[in-house]
Design an enzyme around this catalytic site. Structure first.
Site, PDB file in Angstrom:
ATOM      1  N   ASP A  68      -4.364  30.126 -24.917  1.00 32.21           N
ATOM      2  CA  ASP A  68      -5.376  30.437 -23.970  1.00 32.21           C
ATOM      3  C   ASP A  68      -6.060  31.503 -24.296  1.00 32.21           C
ATOM      4  O   ASP A  68      -5.546  32.700 -24.262  1.00 32.21           O
ATOM      5  CB  ASP A  68      -4.733  30.269 -22.808  1.00 32.21           C
ATOM      6  CG  ASP A  68      -5.858  30.358 -21.580  1.00 32.21           C
ATOM      7  OD1 ASP A  68      -6.802  29.546 -21.544  1.00 32.21           O
ATOM      8  OD2 ASP A  68      -5.748  31.438 -20.684  1.00 32.21           O
ATOM      9  N   THR A 102     -11.795  30.614 -25.527  1.00 32.32           N
ATOM     10  CA  THR A 102     -11.880  30.686 -26.906  1.00 32.32           C
ATOM     11  C   THR A 102     -12.992  30.433 -27.518  1.00 32.32           C
ATOM     12  O   THR A 102     -13.789  31.306 -28.215  1.00 32.32           O
ATOM     13  CB  THR A 102     -10.492  29.769 -27.494  1.00 32.32           C
ATOM     14  OG1 THR A 102      -9.416  29.829 -26.917  1.00 32.32           O
ATOM     15  CG2 THR A 102     -10.309  30.280 -28.976  1.00 32.32           C
ATOM     16  N   ASP A 397      -6.393  25.421 -16.210  1.00 31.09           N
ATOM     17  CA  ASP A 397      -7.630  25.050 -16.995  1.00 31.09           C
ATOM     18  C   ASP A 397      -7.907  23.665 -16.566  1.00 31.09           C
ATOM     19  O   ASP A 397      -8.990  23.384 -16.117  1.00 31.09           O
ATOM     20  CB  ASP A 397      -7.228  25.153 -18.456  1.00 31.09           C
ATOM     21  CG  ASP A 397      -7.162  26.546 -19.156  1.00 31.09           C
ATOM     22  OD1 ASP A 397      -7.166  27.419 -18.159  1.00 31.09           O
ATOM     23  OD2 ASP A 397      -7.482  26.954 -19.955  1.00 31.09           O
TER      24      ASP A 397
END
Length: 565
Positions: A68, A102, A397
């Site tokens: 993550d 990311t 997420d």
């Protein structure tokens, strides 16, 4: 050596404190861009379903294993001031939309890298920034144009969204099972406001416990408390529970003033103790009188009060976090009571079952079977602590992306398709710009393609071939064409169920272009020495940013000077 500035006369003027440093012009820009590129490089191998994980060990020796982006950057404790900006965009993206952390960092790194080649051709940074800003605005418009409208309560779409988010994580194999419970939990806490839905993710309590496997994770229509029942004599299980939520202590308060009482005979002492017991008994009687058979208390419960509650067959749990008490109120429909005189039957909440269960070696209290809970619990399991931690991050997420789509029901394909689409459109549009901004807009398009490029690279496909094929198909108008990383092919993403919320894509473009523009506009870095306060050996003897011009200052984190002197 103090930094000197020489004005037109020949008299040197000392401006900064001794030990201060100044980096100007291209050096400052090069240094900042280099630092940002290193940050992007750290996370870029963890993008996509074939991305790798990072193992992070902190100063205490605690290990985190994750892919993550936000977690990686948070844990590595970056020192370089420009690199910190990229860490910030990862954090804000995580808080705003939950996923795409990311990608945001990779895109920002790529924007800076592309800007560097323009700076080398003497294009002024302000022109690059203007071009980037226009291109970012345009790219967001293109994405909005191809986004599909979906119905906010379409569970199959939401399941796909949750699964897509978890494809890139450790929990990929179990994503079907987890996606189901995630969508259920978001639906449970979603509130309809007119036509739209609102979701507060805080209403979903996520508890994790090592042991079992990821498949054993469950959703509980109620709340799990990581506490045990206070007294051995109380029942361990209560069906058809009537729950009182109390945020005052069931104890005798100390007096406000310091008073001394001289006791001359044992009789007086006994009457004091009796009075204390009577007060506690009155408190417990008020609870019994309300008809409650479960008491959940935010503060302490006196031993004597525990005894009386146990005698009445009431379950009690103490020292519950305030946030949990609020969730309990939403789940059971109870009202949190501060004064016991205010506790009546109408203030009680209801649950089908309150039970203490043993989870591994801990005893936890489960409040479950609430009728229409506005707050639910996800109990996550996994083979080891590291695994459960990563499951929790993945679930966060996934919860966030499902929330994004419920609140703003627009979706785009995944697999680098929307980025490539926006890039091909931007290239055509950049021709309409005049002057050097055109170059910046083209570079923005190149940077957008760094996402599919990285996906292909991490999947072991040939990055150049993949991106050129992708471009060719996009130019033919196949806007949903992207990379199916697991199969290593270029396919229509609509058929392969890889879909993402539009909100995430827009956030990635906004965050990364803003960070890149901010870093590009810096042409002077002035670092001052910290004040020469305590003697060496004590804290604070550390210079500011440690010699800015000489490459990268504090990326590696300074060793602890304390014990070395």
């Amino acid at each position: 050596m103090a930094v000197q500035a020489t004005p037109k006369g020949n008299m040197p003027v000392v401006l900064l404190k001794e030990g201060g440093t100044e980096t100007k012009g291209r050096d400052a820009q090069k240094n900042n861009i280099a630092a940002s590129k290193i940050i992007a490089e750290i996370v870029h191998t963890s993008l996509g379903p074939r991305g790798m994980d990072k193992m992070l060990v902190d100063s205490l020796g605690d290990v985190t294993i994750t892919n993550d982006g936000a977690t990686i950057l948070k844990e590595i404790d970056v020192q370089h001031p420009a690199a910190k900006m990229l860490v910030e965009i990862a954090k804000t993206t995580d808080n705003e939309v939950g996923d795409g952390t990311t990608s945001a960092v990779v895109l920002a790194g790529s924007l800076l890298e592309n800007a560097e080649s323009l700076l080398d051709q003497d294009v002024h940074p302000t022109i690059i920034v203007d071009g980037y800003r226009k291109a970012a605005k345009k790219a967001k418009q293109y994405l909005e144009n191809i986004a599909d409208n979906v119905s906010a309560n379409d569970k199959t779409i939401l399941n796909k969204i949750a699964r897509t988010s978890m494809q890139t994580k450790l929990v990929r194999k179990d994503s079907d099972k987890l996606a189901d419970i995630i969508v259920q939990s978001v639906f449970a806490v979603a509130e309809k406001q007119g036509e739209k839905f609102e979701v507060d993710i805080d209403d979903i309590k996520v508890e994790k416990k090592a042991g079992g496997s990821i498949k054993d994770s469950i959703i509980i229509q109620g709340i799990v408390l990581d506490k045990e029942i206070v007294h051995g004599g109380m029942p361990r299980k209560m069906a058809d529970a009537r729950i009182a939520l109390i945020n005052t202590a069931l104890e005798i308060n100390k007096t406000e003033t310091d008073a001394k009482i001289n006791i001359s005979n044992p009789q007086q002492l006994k009457s004091f103790l009796d009075e204390e017991n009577r007060m506690l008994k009155t408190m417990v009687d008020k609870v019994i009188g309300s008809g409650a058979n479960v008491v959940l208390c935010q503060k302490g419960i006196d031993d004597m009060a525990q005894h009386y509650l146990a005698k009445a067959g009431i379950i009690a749990v103490r020292r519950i976090k305030e946030s949990d008490l609020t969730k309990l109120a939403r789940a059971t429909g109870a009202r949190i009571v501060t004064n016991l005189d205010d506790l009546f039957e109408k203030d009680l909440g209801a649950a089908e079952l309150v039970e203490e269960r043993k989870i591994e070696e801990d005893k936890w209290v489960f409040v479950e079977g609430c009728k229409h809970p506005k707050s639910v619990t996800l109990l996550l399991r996994g083979g080891s602590q590291r695994v459960v931690d990563e499951v929790e991050r993945s679930v966060h997420d996934a919860l966030m992306v499902v929330k994004d789509v419920i609140e703003n029901p627009l979706i785009v394909a995944g697999g680098g398709a929307p980025e490539t689409f926006a890039a091909t459109k931007l290239r055509a549009w950049s021709k309409t710009l005049e002057g050097r901004e055109q170059l910046a807009a083209e570079k923005f398009a190149d940077a957008l393609e760094s996402i599919p490029l990285t996906l292909a690279e991490n999947a072991g496909m040939d990055p150049i071939d993949t991106v050129t094929t992708l471009r060719a198909k996009q130019l033919k108008g196949e806007k949903w064409t992207g990379i199916d990383v697991m199969k290593g092919k270029i396919v229509n993403m609509n058929t392969s169920d890889i879909i993402e919320p539009l909100a995430v894509k827009l956030q990635i473009i906004s965050a990364s272009s803003e960070a890149a523009c901010m870093i590009l506009r810096i042409d002077d870095v002035i670092a001052t020495q910290k004040s020469a306060g305590p003697p060496p050996g004590a804290e604070g003897g550390m210079p500011g940013m440690g010699g800015m011009p000489g490459g990268m200052p504090g990326m590696g984190g300074m060793p602890d000077m304390g014990g070395m002197m």
